[in-house]
Design a protein around this motif. Sequence first.
Motif, PDB file in Angstrom:
ATOM      1  N   MET A  83       0.842  -1.184   0.000  1.00 26.45           N
ATOM      2  CA  MET A  83       0.000   0.000   0.000  1.00 26.45           C
ATOM      3  C   MET A  83       0.883   1.241   0.000  1.00 26.45           C
ATOM      4  O   MET A  83       1.799   1.354   0.795  1.00 26.45           O
ATOM      5  CB  MET A  83      -0.883  -0.011   1.248  1.00 26.45           C
ATOM      6  N   LYS A  84       0.590   2.154  -0.909  1.00 27.34           N
ATOM      7  CA  LYS A  84       1.270   3.449  -0.919  1.00 27.34           C
ATOM      8  C   LYS A  84       0.347   4.470  -0.275  1.00 27.34           C
ATOM      9  O   LYS A  84      -0.722   4.766  -0.794  1.00 27.34           O
ATOM     10  CB  LYS A  84       1.582   3.866  -2.356  1.00 27.34           C
ATOM     11  N   LEU A  85       0.758   4.982   0.872  1.00 26.78           N
ATOM     12  CA  LEU A  85      -0.092   5.916   1.600  1.00 26.78           C
ATOM     13  C   LEU A  85      -0.418   7.164   0.803  1.00 26.78           C
ATOM     14  O   LEU A  85      -1.525   7.685   0.881  1.00 26.78           O
ATOM     15  CB  LEU A  85       0.554   6.297   2.929  1.00 26.78           C
ATOM     16  N   ASP A  86       0.530   7.660   0.018  1.00 31.35           N
ATOM     17  CA  ASP A  86       0.271   8.901  -0.720  1.00 31.35           C
ATOM     18  C   ASP A  86      -0.756   8.716  -1.830  1.00 31.35           C
ATOM     19  O   ASP A  86      -1.317   9.682  -2.328  1.00 31.35           O
ATOM     20  CB  ASP A  86       1.556   9.513  -1.258  1.00 31.35           C
ATOM     21  N   ASP A  87      -1.046   7.495  -2.208  1.00 34.06           N
ATOM     22  CA  ASP A  87      -2.072   7.243  -3.212  1.00 34.06           C
ATOM     23  C   ASP A  87      -3.413   6.890  -2.576  1.00 34.06           C
ATOM     24  O   ASP A  87      -4.461   7.123  -3.170  1.00 34.06           O
ATOM     25  CB  ASP A  87      -1.658   6.080  -4.129  1.00 34.06           C
ATOM     26  N   ASP A  88      -3.382   6.320  -1.389  1.00 35.51           N
ATOM     27  CA  ASP A  88      -4.594   5.797  -0.778  1.00 35.51           C
ATOM     28  C   ASP A  88      -5.265   6.738   0.216  1.00 35.51           C
ATOM     29  O   ASP A  88      -6.460   6.650   0.440  1.00 35.51           O
ATOM     30  CB  ASP A  88      -4.287   4.486  -0.052  1.00 35.51           C
ATOM     31  N   ILE A  89      -4.505   7.602   0.832  1.00 37.31           N
ATOM     32  CA  ILE A  89      -5.035   8.440   1.901  1.00 37.31           C
ATOM     33  C   ILE A  89      -4.805   9.913   1.552  1.00 37.31           C
ATOM     34  O   ILE A  89      -3.719  10.293   1.135  1.00 37.31           O
ATOM     35  CB  ILE A  89      -4.347   8.096   3.236  1.00 37.31           C
ATOM     36  N   HIS A  90      -5.852  10.715   1.731  1.00 37.12           N
ATOM     37  CA  HIS A  90      -5.688  12.149   1.519  1.00 37.12           C
ATOM     38  C   HIS A  90      -6.603  12.941   2.442  1.00 37.12           C
ATOM     39  O   HIS A  90      -7.535  12.411   3.020  1.00 37.12           O
ATOM     40  CB  HIS A  90      -5.900  12.531   0.049  1.00 37.12           C
ATOM     41  N   ASN A  91      -6.319  14.208   2.560  1.00 32.39           N
ATOM     42  CA  ASN A  91      -7.085  15.118   3.394  1.00 32.39           C
ATOM     43  C   ASN A  91      -8.267  15.632   2.572  1.00 32.39           C
ATOM     44  O   ASN A  91      -8.074  16.298   1.555  1.00 32.39           O
ATOM     45  CB  ASN A  91      -6.174  16.267   3.842  1.00 32.39           C
ATOM     46  N   TYR A  92      -9.472  15.359   3.020  1.00 33.56           N
ATOM     47  CA  TYR A  92     -10.667  15.769   2.281  1.00 33.56           C
ATOM     48  C   TYR A  92     -10.743  17.284   2.115  1.00 33.56           C
ATOM     49  O   TYR A  92     -11.262  17.785   1.129  1.00 33.56           O
ATOM     50  CB  TYR A  92     -11.920  15.251   2.981  1.00 33.56           C
ATOM     51  N   TYR A  93     -10.210  18.019   3.064  1.00 32.35           N
ATOM     52  CA  TYR A  93     -10.216  19.477   2.956  1.00 32.35           C
ATOM     53  C   TYR A  93      -9.442  19.969   1.728  1.00 32.35           C
ATOM     54  O   TYR A  93      -9.742  21.038   1.196  1.00 32.35           O
ATOM     55  CB  TYR A  93      -9.652  20.133   4.209  1.00 32.35           C
ATOM     56  N   GLU A  94      -8.448  19.215   1.271  1.00 36.02           N
ATOM     57  CA  GLU A  94      -7.709  19.626   0.076  1.00 36.02           C
ATOM     58  C   GLU A  94      -8.666  19.776  -1.101  1.00 36.02           C
ATOM     59  O   GLU A  94      -8.619  20.768  -1.835  1.00 36.02           O
ATOM     60  CB  GLU A  94      -6.621  18.615  -0.260  1.00 36.02           C
ATOM     61  N   HIS A  95      -9.526  18.796  -1.270  1.00 29.30           N
ATOM     62  CA  HIS A  95     -10.514  18.827  -2.355  1.00 29.30           C
ATOM     63  C   HIS A  95     -11.453  20.024  -2.188  1.00 29.30           C
ATOM     64  O   HIS A  95     -11.729  20.749  -3.143  1.00 29.30           O
ATOM     65  CB  HIS A  95     -11.303  17.510  -2.360  1.00 29.30           C
ATOM     66  N   MET A  96     -11.929  20.231  -0.983  1.00 30.17           N
ATOM     67  CA  MET A  96     -12.879  21.316  -0.731  1.00 30.17           C
ATOM     68  C   MET A  96     -12.245  22.690  -0.959  1.00 30.17           C
ATOM     69  O   MET A  96     -12.882  23.581  -1.529  1.00 30.17           O
ATOM     70  CB  MET A  96     -13.420  21.218   0.694  1.00 30.17           C
ATOM     71  N   VAL A  97     -11.005  22.855  -0.516  1.00 31.63           N
ATOM     72  CA  VAL A  97     -10.324  24.143  -0.686  1.00 31.63           C
ATOM     73  C   VAL A  97     -10.111  24.434  -2.176  1.00 31.63           C
ATOM     74  O   VAL A  97     -10.410  25.528  -2.657  1.00 31.63           O
ATOM     75  CB  VAL A  97      -8.997  24.177   0.107  1.00 31.63           C
ATOM     76  N   LEU A  98      -9.604  23.460  -2.899  1.00 31.78           N
ATOM     77  CA  LEU A  98      -9.364  23.660  -4.329  1.00 31.78           C
ATOM     78  C   LEU A  98     -10.661  23.933  -5.076  1.00 31.78           C
ATOM     79  O   LEU A  98     -10.708  24.789  -5.975  1.00 31.78           O
ATOM     80  CB  LEU A  98      -8.645  22.450  -4.922  1.00 31.78           C
ATOM     81  N   GLU A  99     -11.721  23.247  -4.690  1.00 38.32           N
ATOM     82  CA  GLU A  99     -13.023  23.454  -5.323  1.00 38.32           C
ATOM     83  C   GLU A  99     -13.532  24.877  -5.083  1.00 38.32           C
ATOM     84  O   GLU A  99     -14.021  25.535  -5.998  1.00 38.32           O
ATOM     85  CB  GLU A  99     -14.016  22.437  -4.769  1.00 38.32           C
ATOM     86  N   HIS A 100     -13.396  25.369  -3.865  1.00 41.00           N
ATOM     87  CA  HIS A 100     -13.884  26.721  -3.564  1.00 41.00           C
ATOM     88  C   HIS A 100     -13.025  27.792  -4.241  1.00 41.00           C
ATOM     89  O   HIS A 100     -13.558  28.812  -4.699  1.00 41.00           O
ATOM     90  CB  HIS A 100     -13.959  26.962  -2.058  1.00 41.00           C
ATOM     91  N   ILE A 101     -11.738  27.566  -4.326  1.00 45.51           N
ATOM     92  CA  ILE A 101     -10.876  28.509  -5.050  1.00 45.51           C
ATOM     93  C   ILE A 101     -11.324  28.606  -6.502  1.00 45.51           C
ATOM     94  O   ILE A 101     -11.384  29.701  -7.075  1.00 45.51           O
ATOM     95  CB  ILE A 101      -9.396  28.088  -4.927  1.00 45.51           C
ATOM     96  N   GLU A 102     -11.680  27.473  -7.097  1.00 46.45           N
ATOM     97  CA  GLU A 102     -12.208  27.463  -8.472  1.00 46.45           C
ATOM     98  C   GLU A 102     -13.528  28.218  -8.549  1.00 46.45           C
ATOM     99  O   GLU A 102     -13.746  29.016  -9.461  1.00 46.45           O
ATOM    100  CB  GLU A 102     -12.407  26.028  -8.968  1.00 46.45           C
ATOM    101  N   GLU A 103     -14.434  27.964  -7.594  1.00 47.68           N
ATOM    102  CA  GLU A 103     -15.739  28.631  -7.568  1.00 47.68           C
ATOM    103  C   GLU A 103     -15.585  30.149  -7.525  1.00 47.68           C
ATOM    104  O   GLU A 103     -16.391  30.876  -8.107  1.00 47.68           O
ATOM    105  CB  GLU A 103     -16.554  28.174  -6.355  1.00 47.68           C
ATOM    106  N   LEU A 104     -14.575  30.614  -6.817  1.00 53.27           N
ATOM    107  CA  LEU A 104     -14.332  32.056  -6.703  1.00 53.27           C
ATOM    108  C   LEU A 104     -13.708  32.653  -7.963  1.00 53.27           C
ATOM    109  O   LEU A 104     -13.612  33.875  -8.083  1.00 53.27           O
ATOM    110  CB  LEU A 104     -13.430  32.340  -5.501  1.00 53.27           C
ATOM    111  N   GLY A 105     -13.258  31.801  -8.879  1.00 55.85           N
ATOM    112  CA  GLY A 105     -12.642  32.276 -10.115  1.00 55.85           C
ATOM    113  C   GLY A 105     -11.225  32.788  -9.927  1.00 55.85           C
ATOM    114  O   GLY A 105     -10.693  33.467 -10.812  1.00 55.85           O
TER     115      GLY A 105
END
Length: 91
Positions: free
Chosen positions: A1-23
């Motif tokens: 198991m490679k931890l960097d492929d299997d586990i991530h911080n859900y907030y990363e997705h949310m932050v990037l998504e909101h930055i996109e929403e803001l343009g």
Amino acid sequence: MKLDDDIHNYYEHMVLEHIEELGLPKTKSADYLADLTCLSLNQLSPRYIRYEVDMAFYLPNSERQQMRMNVIHAIQTGVDFLDEHSDSNKK
């Protein structure tokens, strides 16, 4: 198991998504966006997951809404900080 492929911080997705929403990617540099992402994530307690479906199906709506509000606040705080320090560097 490679931890960097299997586990991530859900907030990363949310932050990037909101930055996109803001343009912001249309108006800010890559360095600004990287700094903003780091500043924002450092304000948020990590929520580690293996699969997106874990959050989609098992997270109560009230907690999801609170997480979204936390992201909005963290990004605004980061923007305020970067813009304030950017202005002081120009003087």
